[in-house]
Design a protein around this motif. Structure first.
Motif, short mmCIF file in Angstrom:
data_model
loop_
_atom_site.label_atom_id
_atom_site.label_comp_id
_atom_site.label_asym_id
_atom_site.label_seq_id
_atom_site.Cartn_x
_atom_site.Cartn_y
_atom_site.Cartn_z
N ARG A 36 38.29 11.25 -5.86
CA ARG A 36 39.03 11.19 -4.59
C ARG A 36 38.12 11.56 -3.42
NH1 ARG A 36 44.40 11.22 -2.92
NH2 ARG A 36 44.41 11.23 -0.64
N ASP A 37 37.26 12.55 -3.61
CA ASP A 37 36.32 12.91 -2.54
C ASP A 37 35.40 11.73 -2.21
OD1 ASP A 37 37.31 15.47 -2.34
OD2 ASP A 37 35.85 16.34 -3.73
N GLN A 38 34.95 11.03 -3.26
CA GLN A 38 34.10 9.86 -3.05
C GLN A 38 34.87 8.75 -2.32
OE1 GLN A 38 32.86 7.69 -6.63
NE2 GLN A 38 30.76 7.65 -5.83
N GLU A 39 36.13 8.55 -2.70
CA GLU A 39 36.96 7.53 -2.05
C GLU A 39 37.16 7.86 -0.57
OE1 GLU A 39 39.64 6.24 -5.95
OE2 GLU A 39 40.34 7.79 -4.57
N GLU A 40 37.35 9.12 -0.26
CA GLU A 40 37.53 9.51 1.15
C GLU A 40 36.29 9.17 1.97
OE1 GLU A 40 40.17 10.40 2.60
OE2 GLU A 40 41.51 10.97 0.95
N HIS A 58 34.28 6.61 1.39
CA HIS A 58 34.29 5.16 1.60
C HIS A 58 35.31 4.78 2.68
CE1 HIS A 58 31.48 4.34 -1.53
NE2 HIS A 58 32.26 4.77 -2.50
N LEU A 59 36.45 5.48 2.72
CA LEU A 59 37.45 5.19 3.74
C LEU A 59 36.96 5.60 5.13
CD1 LEU A 59 40.82 6.11 1.99
CD2 LEU A 59 39.66 3.90 2.17
N ALA A 60 36.19 6.67 5.18
CA ALA A 60 35.60 7.07 6.46
C ALA A 60 34.63 6.00 6.95
CB ALA A 60 34.89 8.42 6.32
N GLU A 61 33.88 5.39 6.02
CA GLU A 61 32.97 4.32 6.37
C GLU A 61 33.74 3.09 6.87
OE1 GLU A 61 29.12 2.35 6.61
OE2 GLU A 61 29.96 4.37 6.84
N LEU A 62 34.86 2.79 6.24
CA LEU A 62 35.70 1.68 6.68
C LEU A 62 36.18 1.92 8.11
CD1 LEU A 62 37.34 -0.93 6.17
CD2 LEU A 62 39.12 0.50 5.16
N SER A 63 36.65 3.13 8.40
CA SER A 63 37.12 3.44 9.75
C SER A 63 35.99 3.38 10.77
CB SER A 63 37.76 4.83 9.75
OG SER A 63 38.91 4.86 8.93
#
Length: 335
Positions: free
Chosen positions: A292-296, A298-303
């Motif tokens: 989940r930390d890794q996914e967060e 990637h989502l920060a990169e998307l934003s």
């Protein structure tokens, strides 16, 4: 975000990288709206259809009711969720059959065999399937996206993986321009033919039959042009139509989704936002918490790459996602 789009739009496209859960999201939002009184149609345009697998029942090329409100008497406007899987081969065959009938009506008997040869080659030509599927989508929008009693309140398109979908969304503008060019050439050909017949009425082909063929060709081209123009108007009208990109919070899906967002924006299609599917829980062990930390990240990169983008998230759910009950559980997580 997603539920707001489904409530406010008449047409919703759901797309993204293969394997991220596009069909599940399309069906879940469709079922959610149907259970709140809407008539919804989910259309699968992906040649590798999963709609029938998801609902554990055969879904073919004809519109089929998947869920219907059972709380009241049957009526034309009864809330329901229907589905259809566009069959590219059947759609192409029907498309070429219609084209063949038109061509044969315009050609003398001794050229009928040439028409058949041309259609056989066209069936194997690049782009034929795309053009046929595009025409089927345009027809579905025309026949079921209006304001009459047979219309659906919402049509959700469950699309093929990103590259195919980006090409498909650009095709209406390409096909409209191409058909317009054909009409222009047809006009010049008709003027030239009229001039020839006027100069030598005795030797020129029969004027009445030639004029009838000219009118028939123009009618066919004009009808196709109007159909593609109408579809283009729908796709680029942000008040009627929007596109939602589904992804998982991993590096490659994020990068592909950013690229798809840019391609759709270039074609004038409104991108309502992103739906991040199968987000790992934090409270189910160290492995998933670390994931989940890794996914967060990637989502920060998307934003960062798409500033101001709206994001909905869906958790990873236990068990197989099959049938109305499972889709209802998924739909309960939508916002």
């Amino acid at each position: 975000m997603l539920l707001d789009l489904a409530r406010d739009r008449r047409v919703l496209f759901v797309g993204g990288k293969g394997g991220v859960g596009k069909t599940a999201v399309a069906s879940a939002v469709g079922l959610h709206q149907a259970q709140r009184g809407a008539r919804v149609l989910v259309v699968s345009t992906d040649p590798a259809h999963n709609l029938g697998h998801l609902w554990a029942r055969p879904v073919g090329d004809r519109i089929l009711t998947l869920w219907q409100d059972g709380s009241g008497p049957a009526a034309p406007r009864r809330a329901c969720l229907s589905g259809v899987e566009i069959d590219p081969d059947a759609t192409t065959s029907a498309h070429l059959e219609e084209v063949g009938a038109t061509l044969r009506s315009m050609m003398p008997d001794h050229l009928q065999g040439e028409v058949d040869k041309h259609l056989q080659l066209a069936a194997r030509s690049p782009g034929t399937h795309e053009a046929a599927v595009l025409e089927r989508i345009a027809t579905l929008l025309q026949e079921h996206g209006g304001e009459d009693d047979d219309a659906f309140d919402l049509i959700v398109f469950d699309t093929a993986p990103s590259g195919h979908t980006a090409r498909l969304m650009a095709l209406p503008e390409i096909m409209t321009a191409w058909t317009s060019a054909l009409l222009d050439r047809r006009t010049r050909a008709e003027r030239f033919g009229a001039a020839v017949r006027a100069l030598d009425a005795d030797d020129a082909p029969d004027g009445s039959s030639q004029a009838a063929r000219d009118r028939r060709i123009r009618q066919v081209l004009a009808r196709r042009q109007a159909r593609f123009e109408a579809m283009r108007e729908v796709l680029t009208d942000a008040e009627r139509c929007s596109f939602v990109i589904v992804l998982t919070a991993e590096r490659l899906p994020v990068l592909e989704s950013v690229e798809l967002h840019a391609q759709l924006a270039d074609t004038g299609v409104d991108v309502g936002g992103f739906v991040v599917n199968r987000l790992s829980p934090r409270d189910a062990g160290d492995f998933l918490a670390q994931r989940r930390d890794q996914e967060e990240g990637h989502l920060a990169e998307l934003s960062r790459l798409v500033p101001g983008a709206l994001l909905d998230t869906l958790p990873m759910l236990g068990g197989d996602l099959v049938g109305a009950e499972a889709l209802q559980r998924l739909g309960a997580q939508l916002r």
